[in-house]
Design an enzyme around this catalytic site. Structure first.
Site, short mmCIF file in Angstrom:
data_model
loop_
_atom_site.label_atom_id
_atom_site.label_comp_id
_atom_site.label_asym_id
_atom_site.label_seq_id
_atom_site.Cartn_x
_atom_site.Cartn_y
_atom_site.Cartn_z
N CYS A 126 10.07 -6.99 -5.07
CA CYS A 126 9.38 -5.92 -5.82
C CYS A 126 9.27 -4.65 -5.00
O CYS A 126 8.24 -3.97 -4.99
CB CYS A 126 7.99 -6.38 -6.27
SG CYS A 126 8.04 -7.68 -7.51
N LYS A 183 -3.66 -13.93 -3.25
CA LYS A 183 -3.02 -13.77 -1.94
C LYS A 183 -3.99 -14.04 -0.79
O LYS A 183 -3.60 -14.00 0.38
CB LYS A 183 -2.41 -12.37 -1.82
CG LYS A 183 -1.26 -12.12 -2.78
CD LYS A 183 -0.67 -10.74 -2.57
CE LYS A 183 0.35 -10.38 -3.64
NZ LYS A 183 1.56 -11.19 -3.60
#
Length: 411
Positions: free
Chosen positions: A365, A227
């Site tokens: 999520c 990320k």
């Protein structure tokens, strides 16, 4: 950063020049994973071509070279987040494993039946499920601090929820759904005032703003390489040295041992006590290359530009009739989650994809957060410093086209 700077940066990312369904790629799924600059790709190639050997275990040249790269990468991470020592940097497979490591080792050492772990309503599954598993095993209670209608954490409520049975507070720095930037410095002070340690999930923050663990005074902090423009399969756990020394090992095997006999094993010193098996030394070297790249550009410059881009895209999207943004905190990072009246998020995501625009749809999520908000999911556009206002315009035009298409069908 000006327009010329951004387009120069874009040249560093090979994938941004490709087309999808005959359209130039507009990549707006950066909260899921970021693209990789050429220097990261080159580092991976170099490691496999010139320095591929197992680290820490050989006296030969290649092993020493790989070990030097791996440990230099640890120091690069240390410097990037301003840890006091490289011993406080543990390499894992990602933020998820980092949280699992702390949850398993911390609860095994410090928790007993009836104790409490405190999280927030906006957490990713990775900062919920590991704690639930430990709660089930040890008979602990998982408490959840609430948020307001704008998606902001009610820090006063969080403070009141800390009791003498609270053993740890685990909180996201930036929500991957709402974009909310939590006041983690305040949360740390409130928790420490009641002698409770704090873990910060920085998976969505380290790539967007400066993170200084000594200034924050957090006890643990985690993030993922992929990320922050590095490769997948690598993560970081920062822990204050005194905490890491007190925690038992998470996994057993090679590297994390000092000596082994059939009667007893003694464990290695930090950080190796928590790094069982052969590490992804290629991945850690590539992560270091990504961090060096960001440092060269300047994380403060990146933060300022991304804030400008977020404001621009937000204003443009809100001009679309029937569109509402989920998450309107006063302090936000580079995420816009939205819904359009009468159109399912999956349909919007699928049709945008046909235009070459990559966004994410679903619950991201964070199912408990969706239940809290009374929705099933959202469309999420997440930005990086290589995105442009022109790309934001393409997103807006794409959504406008989809809205018009659905309205025509309903007529």
């Amino acid at each position: 950063m000006n327009k010329a700077d951004i387009y120069k940066i874009r040249d560093d990312f090979p994938i941004l020049s490709r087309e999808v369904f005959g359209n130039p790629l507009v990549y707006l799924d950066n909260a899921a994973t970021t693209q990789k600059p050429q220097c990261v790709i080159d580092k991976i190639t170099k490691m496999y071509c010139l320095e591929n050997a197992n680290v820490h275990r050989g006296v030969h040249f290649l092993s020493q070279a790989a070990t030097d790269e791996h440990e230099a990468s640890r120091r690069t991470v240390q410097k990037f987040i301003n840890a006091a020592s490289s011993n406080e940097i543990v390499f894992t497979r990602g933020a998820t494993e980092s949280i699992n490591l702390v949850a398993s080792s911390f609860c095994r050492k410090f928790c007993k039946e009836g104790d409490e772990i405190l999280i927030t309503a906006m957490e990713h599954h990775s900062n919920i499920v590991p704690w639930q598993m430990q709660c089930d095993y040890y008979g602990l209670k998982l408490k959840v601090a609430p948020i307001n209608a704008d998606g902001e954490l009610l820090t006063d409520e969080l403070s009141r929820m800390i009791t003498p049975r609270t053993r740890l507070v685990s909180v996201t720095h930036v929500s991957n759904v709402l974009g909310t930037i939590n006041p983690v410095d305040k949360i740390v002070k409130l928790s420490h005032a009641q002698n409770v340690p704090v873990l910060i999930d920085a998976a969505q923050s380290v790539q967007h703003c400066r993170v200084d663990v000594q200034q924050l005074d957090c006890d643990f902090l985690v993030f993922s390489s992929h990320k922050i423009y590095g490769p997948t399969g690598v993560g970081v756990l920062y822990g204050k040295e005194r905490w890491l020394n007190d925690l038992p090992p998470y996994q057993g095997g090679g590297e994390m041992i000092e000596s082994v006999s059939f009667d007893k094993t003694t464990f290695n010193s930090l950080p190796f006590k928590f790094e069982a098996g052969t590490p992804d030394f290629v991945g850690t070297a590539a992560l270091a290359a990504a961090l060096d790249y960001l440092t060269l550009i300047g994380i403060d410059k990146i933060a300022a530009y991304e804030h400008e881009l977020l404001q621009y895209a937000t204003e443009k999207l809100l001009s679309i009739p029937g569109l509402r943004i989920i998450g309107n905190a006063g302090e936000k990072s580079s995420v816009i989650s939205f819904l359009v009246d009468g159109i399912h998020p999956y349909d919007i995501g699928t049709l945008l994809d046909k235009m070459g625009i990559a966004v994410r749809t679903g619950h991201h999520c964070a199912e408990p957060l969706m239940h809290e908000l009374g929705i099933e999911g959202t469309v999420r556009a997440s930005f990086a410093f290589y995105n442009t206002k022109e790309e934001a315009d393409k997103l807006v035009k794409g959504v406008e086209r989809i809205v018009k298409m659905f309205r025509n069908v309903k007529r």
